[in-house]
Design a protein around this motif. Structure first.
Motif, PDB file in Angstrom:
ATOM      1  N   GLN A 283       0.828  -1.206   0.000  1.00  0.00           N
ATOM      2  CA  GLN A 283       0.000   0.000   0.000  1.00  0.00           C
ATOM      3  C   GLN A 283       0.863   1.256   0.000  1.00  0.00           C
ATOM      4  N   SER A 284       1.979   1.221   0.710  1.00  0.00           N
ATOM      5  CA  SER A 284       2.820   2.412   0.844  1.00  0.00           C
ATOM      6  C   SER A 284       3.736   2.632  -0.354  1.00  0.00           C
ATOM      7  N   THR A 285       4.199   1.546  -0.999  1.00  0.00           N
ATOM      8  CA  THR A 285       5.193   1.673  -2.064  1.00  0.00           C
ATOM      9  C   THR A 285       4.656   1.346  -3.450  1.00  0.00           C
ATOM     10  N   GLY A 286       3.511   0.675  -3.508  1.00  0.00           N
ATOM     11  CA  GLY A 286       2.998   0.243  -4.797  1.00  0.00           C
ATOM     12  C   GLY A 286       3.749  -0.942  -5.367  1.00  0.00           C
ATOM     13  N   MET A 287       4.566  -1.619  -4.549  1.00  0.00           N
ATOM     14  CA  MET A 287       5.392  -2.736  -4.999  1.00  0.00           C
ATOM     15  C   MET A 287       5.292  -3.865  -3.983  1.00  0.00           C
ATOM     16  N   LYS A 288       5.219  -5.091  -4.490  1.00  0.00           N
ATOM     17  CA  LYS A 288       5.250  -6.239  -3.588  1.00  0.00           C
ATOM     18  C   LYS A 288       6.629  -6.355  -2.955  1.00  0.00           C
ATOM     19  N   LEU A 289       6.684  -6.843  -1.728  1.00  0.00           N
ATOM     20  CA  LEU A 289       7.952  -6.907  -1.011  1.00  0.00           C
ATOM     21  C   LEU A 289       8.950  -7.833  -1.711  1.00  0.00           C
ATOM     22  N   GLY A 290       8.474  -8.948  -2.229  1.00  0.00           N
ATOM     23  CA  GLY A 290       9.364  -9.857  -2.946  1.00  0.00           C
ATOM     24  C   GLY A 290      10.015  -9.172  -4.144  1.00  0.00           C
ATOM     25  N   SER A 291       9.212  -8.394  -4.878  1.00  0.00           N
ATOM     26  CA  SER A 291       9.745  -7.663  -6.030  1.00  0.00           C
ATOM     27  C   SER A 291      10.752  -6.607  -5.586  1.00  0.00           C
ATOM     28  N   TYR A 292      10.467  -5.977  -4.430  1.00  0.00           N
ATOM     29  CA  TYR A 292      11.404  -4.971  -3.926  1.00  0.00           C
ATOM     30  C   TYR A 292      12.753  -5.601  -3.561  1.00  0.00           C
ATOM     31  N   ILE A 293      12.727  -6.757  -2.895  1.00  0.00           N
ATOM     32  CA  ILE A 293      13.969  -7.452  -2.532  1.00  0.00           C
ATOM     33  C   ILE A 293      14.774  -7.774  -3.791  1.00  0.00           C
ATOM     34  N   THR A 294      14.083  -8.281  -4.802  1.00  0.00           N
ATOM     35  CA  THR A 294      14.763  -8.612  -6.058  1.00  0.00           C
ATOM     36  C   THR A 294      15.352  -7.369  -6.708  1.00  0.00           C
ATOM     37  N   ILE A 296      16.365  -4.565  -5.318  1.00  0.00           N
ATOM     38  CA  ILE A 296      17.542  -4.102  -4.566  1.00  0.00           C
ATOM     39  C   ILE A 296      18.740  -5.001  -4.853  1.00  0.00           C
ATOM     40  N   ARG A 297      18.523  -6.294  -4.902  1.00  0.00           N
ATOM     41  CA  ARG A 297      19.616  -7.223  -5.210  1.00  0.00           C
ATOM     42  C   ARG A 297      20.136  -6.995  -6.639  1.00  0.00           C
ATOM     43  N   MET A 298      19.256  -6.768  -7.583  1.00  0.00           N
ATOM     44  CA  MET A 298      19.695  -6.542  -8.963  1.00  0.00           C
ATOM     45  C   MET A 298      20.436  -5.214  -9.096  1.00  0.00           C
ATOM     46  N   GLU A 299      20.012  -4.237  -8.349  1.00  0.00           N
ATOM     47  CA  GLU A 299      20.724  -2.951  -8.363  1.00  0.00           C
ATOM     48  C   GLU A 299      22.154  -3.127  -7.871  1.00  0.00           C
ATOM     49  N   GLN A 300      22.318  -3.883  -6.797  1.00  0.00           N
ATOM     50  CA  GLN A 300      23.666  -4.154  -6.280  1.00  0.00           C
ATOM     51  C   GLN A 300      24.449  -5.052  -7.236  1.00  0.00           C
ATOM     52  N   VAL A 312      31.295 -14.001 -11.337  1.00  0.00           N
ATOM     53  CA  VAL A 312      29.826 -13.936 -11.307  1.00  0.00           C
ATOM     54  C   VAL A 312      29.272 -14.770 -10.165  1.00  0.00           C
ATOM     55  N   TYR A 313      29.870 -15.930  -9.903  1.00  0.00           N
ATOM     56  CA  TYR A 313      29.340 -16.783  -8.831  1.00  0.00           C
ATOM     57  C   TYR A 313      29.473 -16.098  -7.471  1.00  0.00           C
ATOM     58  N   MET A 314      30.565 -15.265  -7.282  1.00  0.00           N
ATOM     59  CA  MET A 314      30.730 -14.544  -6.020  1.00  0.00           C
ATOM     60  C   MET A 314      29.710 -13.403  -5.905  1.00  0.00           C
ATOM     61  N   VAL A 315      29.436 -12.773  -7.039  1.00  0.00           N
ATOM     62  CA  VAL A 315      28.369 -11.753  -7.040  1.00  0.00           C
ATOM     63  C   VAL A 315      27.070 -12.396  -6.583  1.00  0.00           C
ATOM     64  N   SER A 316      26.832 -13.580  -7.139  1.00  0.00           N
ATOM     65  CA  SER A 316      25.619 -14.319  -6.779  1.00  0.00           C
ATOM     66  C   SER A 316      25.562 -14.583  -5.284  1.00  0.00           C
ATOM     67  N   GLU A 317      26.662 -15.039  -4.702  1.00  0.00           N
ATOM     68  CA  GLU A 317      26.697 -15.363  -3.268  1.00  0.00           C
ATOM     69  C   GLU A 317      26.518 -14.117  -2.413  1.00  0.00           C
ATOM     70  N   GLN A 318      27.147 -13.004  -2.829  1.00  0.00           N
ATOM     71  CA  GLN A 318      27.036 -11.769  -2.043  1.00  0.00           C
ATOM     72  C   GLN A 318      25.609 -11.217  -2.027  1.00  0.00           C
ATOM     73  N   LYS A 333      16.050 -11.966 -16.543  1.00  0.00           N
ATOM     74  CA  LYS A 333      14.631 -11.583 -16.561  1.00  0.00           C
ATOM     75  C   LYS A 333      14.452 -10.098 -16.243  1.00  0.00           C
ATOM     76  N   GLN A 334      15.305  -9.598 -15.350  1.00  0.00           N
ATOM     77  CA  GLN A 334      15.209  -8.193 -14.942  1.00  0.00           C
ATOM     78  C   GLN A 334      15.881  -7.265 -15.961  1.00  0.00           C
ATOM     79  N   GLU A 335      17.045  -7.675 -16.485  1.00  0.00           N
ATOM     80  CA  GLU A 335      17.864  -6.768 -17.284  1.00  0.00           C
ATOM     81  C   GLU A 335      17.850  -7.070 -18.782  1.00  0.00           C
ATOM     82  N   GLY A 336      17.310  -8.247 -19.154  1.00  0.00           N
ATOM     83  CA  GLY A 336      17.266  -8.582 -20.569  1.00  0.00           C
ATOM     84  C   GLY A 336      18.544  -9.184 -21.100  1.00  0.00           C
ATOM     85  N   MET A 337      19.483  -9.486 -20.235  1.00  0.00           N
ATOM     86  CA  MET A 337      20.752 -10.111 -20.621  1.00  0.00           C
ATOM     87  C   MET A 337      21.320 -10.828 -19.412  1.00  0.00           C
TER      88      MET A 337
END
Length: 357
Positions: A283-294, A296-300, A312-318, A333-337
């Motif tokens: 209600q406050s953000t207009g975004m589901k929490l699961g989508s928000y977590i994803t 933030i992780r994709m931004e990092q 890449v595997y270490m990025v994945s673990e972090q 799925k998020q970035e198209g590549m």
């Protein structure tokens, strides 16, 4: 049910007393008056449910009595008696809420019809009284608290419905108002330790309530208090929700590397249900929490992939992904590549803005 008889002819009032089976109708006569002025004083003090009044009387006639009762909002049914079948009388009487108009001399048929009218009125009043009696039970507190928690002002309007409340004696209405006021302050204490700044101390508010003289004044005042508390609760609820959303965002930023980070784990930290946390966040953000977590992780992930020394595997673990292949699928799925394609674009000189090629 309380009845007031008003006529300057004592024979009429005596006849009404004898011809109508008041006790069988669960009614009692609270008084008799010989003019409208006397009747108004009795009505103000005894709050009859029914007034049977003549029109032509000295000092104050029946129509003026009806007008005064209407203006003072004394909630009572009125039956008018008249020696003349005058349409103008009937028209004026209807404006003041008069429900029945009987032309003298009163016949046996009139008495029978009046008796049935009183029987129906008495039954409705007793049903309403039973409704209020139940509200004086233990469920009153639960219903009031639920209404306060959900912002249900219609509940309080129904509770203090003017016609229903008129069935209770003024002392009982006052007692109901005192109970609700105490519940308001108990609720206010739970949601805001400093609510006294907005509403004053309980003793002071009780004093104000007890100074009010009529049931209508008490009802109007307590409804205003209920509405004010609901507004205050809504504001505090918005504040609490804002704090909750800020906490969730900080928690996600600080724990994005935790594979267990999820709606359930965050709700557990907050000691709230997942459904509640999800609803408030969406209600406050207009975004589901699961989508928000994803997100933030994709931004990092985009930031980390700009450093070729980090596999890449270490990025994945972090970022809390235990499976690098799954991370790659989410990233694509998020970035198209894929993560590798994203990194190669950067290494080949593609412009990067905000972590995006």
């Amino acid at each position: 049910m309380r009845v007031l008889l008003v006529d300057d002819d004592i024979i009429v009032t005596k006849g009404l007393r004898q011809m109508i089976p008041w006790q069988q109708l669960n009614t009692h006569i609270v008084g008799e008056a010989r003019n409208g002025s006397e009747a108004l004083e009795i009505a103000q003090n005894h709050h009859p449910d029914l007034i049977i009044t003549d029109i032509k009387m000295p000092i104050m006639d029946g129509l003026e009595l009806c007008r005064q009762i209407h203006e003072q909002q004394i909630d009572t049914a009125i039956v008018l008696l008249s020696a003349h079948e005058d349409f103008e009388y009937a028209r004026q009487a209807m404006q003041y809420g008069v429900q029945r108009y009987i032309v003298k001399p009163i016949t046996r048929t009139d008495i029978e019809q009046l008796t049935e009218y009183i029987r129906g009125l008495s039954e409705r009043k007793h049903q309403q009284h039973d409704h209020y009696t139940s509200l004086f039970g233990r469920e009153l507190e639960q219903c009031c608290i639920e209404a306060l928690q959900t912002g249900d002002m219609p509940f309080f309007r129904q509770l203090f419905d003017h016609q229903l409340a008129a069935e209770l004696p003024p002392a009982e209405i006052k007692a109901l108002c005192v109970r609700v006021l105490n519940l308001l302050f108990e609720f206010g204490e739970r949601i805001d330790q400093g609510h006294q700044r907005a509403f004053g101390e309980l003793d002071g508010q009780l004093h104000r309530l007890l100074e009010l003289k009529t049931p209508a004044e008490m009802i109007a005042w307590i409804c205003q208090q209920c509405e004010s508390m609901l507004v205050h609760a809504s504001e505090k609820r918005d504040d609490r929700q804002h704090v909750l959303v800020d906490y969730v965002k900080r928690h996600v930023q600080e724990h994005m590397s935790d594979p267990a980070l999820s709606l359930a784990s965050i709700a557990d930290q907050l000691n709230r249900s997942p459904a509640y946390v999800s609803a408030v966040f969406s209600q406050s953000t207009g975004m589901k929490l699961g989508s928000y977590i994803t997100s933030i992780r994709m931004e990092q992930a985009r930031r980390l992939l700009l450093h070729p020394a980090i596999p890449v595997y270490m990025v994945s673990e972090q970022l809390g992904f235990q499976d690098a292949h799954y991370f790659a699928r989410v990233f694509k799925k998020q970035e198209g590549m894929t993560p590798s394609e994203y990194r190669n674009l950067y290494l080949n000189g593609a412009p990067i803005s905000g972590g995006r090629p």
